[in-house]
Enzyme design. Structure first.
Site, mmCIF file in Angstrom:
data_model
loop_
_atom_site.group_PDB
_atom_site.id
_atom_site.type_symbol
_atom_site.label_atom_id
_atom_site.label_comp_id
_atom_site.label_asym_id
_atom_site.label_seq_id
_atom_site.Cartn_x
_atom_site.Cartn_y
_atom_site.Cartn_z
ATOM 1 N N TYR A 10 37.513 10.721 19.488
ATOM 2 C CA TYR A 10 36.880 9.929 18.436
ATOM 3 C C TYR A 10 37.769 8.733 18.124
ATOM 4 O O TYR A 10 38.948 8.894 17.770
ATOM 5 C CB TYR A 10 36.673 10.748 17.158
ATOM 6 N N ARG A 49 -2.639 8.532 3.434
ATOM 7 C CA ARG A 49 -2.991 9.339 4.614
ATOM 8 C C ARG A 49 -1.760 9.707 5.451
ATOM 9 O O ARG A 49 -1.840 10.565 6.325
ATOM 10 C CB ARG A 49 -4.011 8.600 5.469
ATOM 11 N N LYS A 81 4.411 3.445 3.191
ATOM 12 C CA LYS A 81 3.937 3.435 4.575
ATOM 13 C C LYS A 81 4.701 2.452 5.449
ATOM 14 O O LYS A 81 5.054 2.756 6.597
ATOM 15 C CB LYS A 81 2.441 3.117 4.616
ATOM 16 N N GLN A 125 3.063 -6.559 -6.448
ATOM 17 C CA GLN A 125 1.670 -6.302 -6.796
ATOM 18 C C GLN A 125 1.637 -4.977 -7.552
ATOM 19 O O GLN A 125 1.649 -3.909 -6.963
ATOM 20 C CB GLN A 125 0.785 -6.221 -5.542
ATOM 21 N N SER A 172 47.115 13.211 25.577
ATOM 22 C CA SER A 172 46.020 14.070 25.130
ATOM 23 C C SER A 172 46.345 14.740 23.804
ATOM 24 O O SER A 172 47.494 15.082 23.524
ATOM 25 C CB SER A 172 45.741 15.145 26.186
ATOM 26 N N GLY A 226 0.795 -1.219 0.000
ATOM 27 C CA GLY A 226 0.000 0.000 0.000
ATOM 28 C C GLY A 226 0.831 1.274 0.000
ATOM 29 O O GLY A 226 1.953 1.318 0.508
ATOM 30 N N ASP A 234 1.812 -2.989 8.087
ATOM 31 C CA ASP A 234 1.503 -1.788 8.870
ATOM 32 C C ASP A 234 0.808 -2.112 10.188
ATOM 33 O O ASP A 234 0.237 -1.228 10.818
ATOM 34 C CB ASP A 234 0.644 -0.822 8.048
#
Length: 447
Positions: free
Chosen positions: A349, A18, A25, A78, A388, A14, A108
């Site tokens: 990081y 909406r 969806k 489909q 560091s 589908g 859904d």
């Protein structure tokens, strides 16, 4: 659970107009994964022999998503959306020769429970429909049941006044013998108010053949379908409430449950502690006794017992923390393994790296892993000390018990036990700062 083979057909064709979205969806996210992922997860509880997903609108996008979620699932198309019966008919070629029970789910409808599916799979009737007692039956199809079992399903727009008074409603979920499905689905008619081929008409066709039909019921909450953004938001709230409750029941401490957000597959061991405002993306496993401090975002990672994360840390896919490892505030880990006892306190990081046990990573350290085209790995041995503000330019290896000086740019391997310093020699110019500032101020005044 039935001993017979199971096939699951998930209807996901589908458009979902909406939703007011260009995205299909079933690809809108709930609990960190596309809606169709919930149907596929439910299907896995049945240990099915095959899973078939019927795609239509945005089929290429749906195909890619399903391939990530369940690589073994088959996709059928489909091309025209002519109803649920027509959608299931597209799966018939893939069901050719299959002897067992076929269960039809919807991409859904995310909350169908494992026990409910088991009841459908083990029921002895030739055809079984999942029904629910609706608080407000509204426009749901109605299940007409007599002492002989389920007689027929009537869509709301085709129902007379008496039928609309029935409170037992159709969820759309159905289980039936594969041979019966192949026999009857090709006989469906679109002679109805919508001009569509209703899967629900299989009940009357089965009855006309003298086959048995019955109903398995569940709570209305399990049958919630998503058609609008508002319904998606309500479903997210329901999912999170349930996930938080399950975590607490399983022995997880949630400091402020309402602020912790789970994904469908989040796995947390007992006696883990989760602080407030923690977000779990897909693929997170946290072992017993680990602690996640507030304001962390985790995705695709594994955290071992005794490890601590945060506050304000981000763990991305491929991050793996060994026992008693510590990742502190404003640290990001991606595709990196931190062995037991590694300490990464803050402002760092680490990407595409392996850090040996009991190594200390100083603040401001960065693994420079990307050259603009390729990613490269950094290897750091056990009990090393990274000063560091060290830049580790991958590919590079720092040996066990080695050290780097603060502010270094490391571009070559560092042997075990060695100290590496890679920075320019400091030069001091007496009085130059004052003279420069005076010159700059004078220049500004003369503009």
């Amino acid at each position: 659970m039935s001993d017979n083979p199971i096939a699951v057909v998930v209807l996901a064709a589908g458009q979902g107009s909406r939703m007011q979205s260009d995205l299909p969806k079933v690809l809108h996210r709930l609990g960190g994964v596309p809606l169709v992922g919930h149907a596929l997860a439910a299907a896995r509880t049945l240990d099915p022999d095959q899973v078939i997903v019927v795609a239509g609108h945005g089929a290429d996008q749906v195909r890619k998503a399903v391939a990530r979620l369940n690589p073994d699932a088959r996709i059928v198309l489909q091309e025209e959306q002519l109803g649920t019966g027509h959608a299931v008919r597209q799966a018939l070629p893939d069901l050719e020769g299959f002897e067992g029970k076929v269960i039809v789910l919807y991409g859904d409808t995310p909350f169908i429970g494992e026990d409910t599916l088991a009841a459908l799979a083990s029921h002895t009737a030739d055809l079984v429909v999942l029904g629910f007692e609706a608080e407000d039956p509204g426009r749901y199809g109605r299940l007409v049941v007599t002492d002989r079992g389920l007689e027929r399903i009537v869509e709301f727009k085709d129902a007379d006044t008496a039928t609309r008074q029935i409170a037992l409603c159709n969820s759309g979920v159905m289980a039936l013998d594969a041979a019966l499905l192949r026999q009857l689905v090709v006989r469906l008619s679109n002679d109805n108010a919508s001009g569509e081929y209703y899967l629900t008409d299989l009940v009357e066709l089965a009855r006309a053949e003298g086959r048995s039909a019955d109903v398995v019921t569940c709570d209305e909450e399990e049958t919630l379908g998503i058609n609008t953004r508002a319904e998606l938001a309500a479903a997210e709230a329901a999912f999170q409430t349930r996930a938080r409750s399950e975590a607490l029941d399983n022995g997880v401490t949630l400091s402020d449950p309402a602020t912790v957000w789970f994904s469908l597959d989040t796995c947390i061991g007992r006696d883990a502690i989760i602080g407030q405002n923690v977000v779990f993306g897909p693929g997170v496993t946290i072992e017993s006794g680990a602690e996640i401090l507030p304001f962390c975002h985790l995705e695709g990672c594994h955290i071992s017992s005794g490890a601590t994360v945060g506050p304000f840390a981000r763990l991305r896919p491929g991050a793996e923390l060994g026992g008693d490892a510590h990742v502190g505030n404003f640290v990001e880990i991606k595709n990196a393994v931190l062995d037991e006892g590694v300490k990464v306190g803050h402002l760092t990081y680490l990407g595409d790296a392996h850090i040996g046990e009991h190594t200390n990573i100083g603040a401001g350290t960065i693994t420079c892993n990307y050259d603009g085209v390729m990613k490269h790995r950094t290897q750091i041995g056990a009990r090393a000390f990274i000063g560091s503000d060290t830049m580790l330019v991958a590919p590079v290896r720092v040996g066990s018990e080695a050290m780097t000086g603060s502010g270094s740019v490391i571009t070559q391997d560092v042997p075990d036990g060695a100290m590496a310093i890679g920075r320019a020699r400091q030069t001091v110019k007496p009085g130059l700062a004052i003279r420069m500032m005076q010159a700059l101020r004078a220049k500004k005044e003369n503009r």
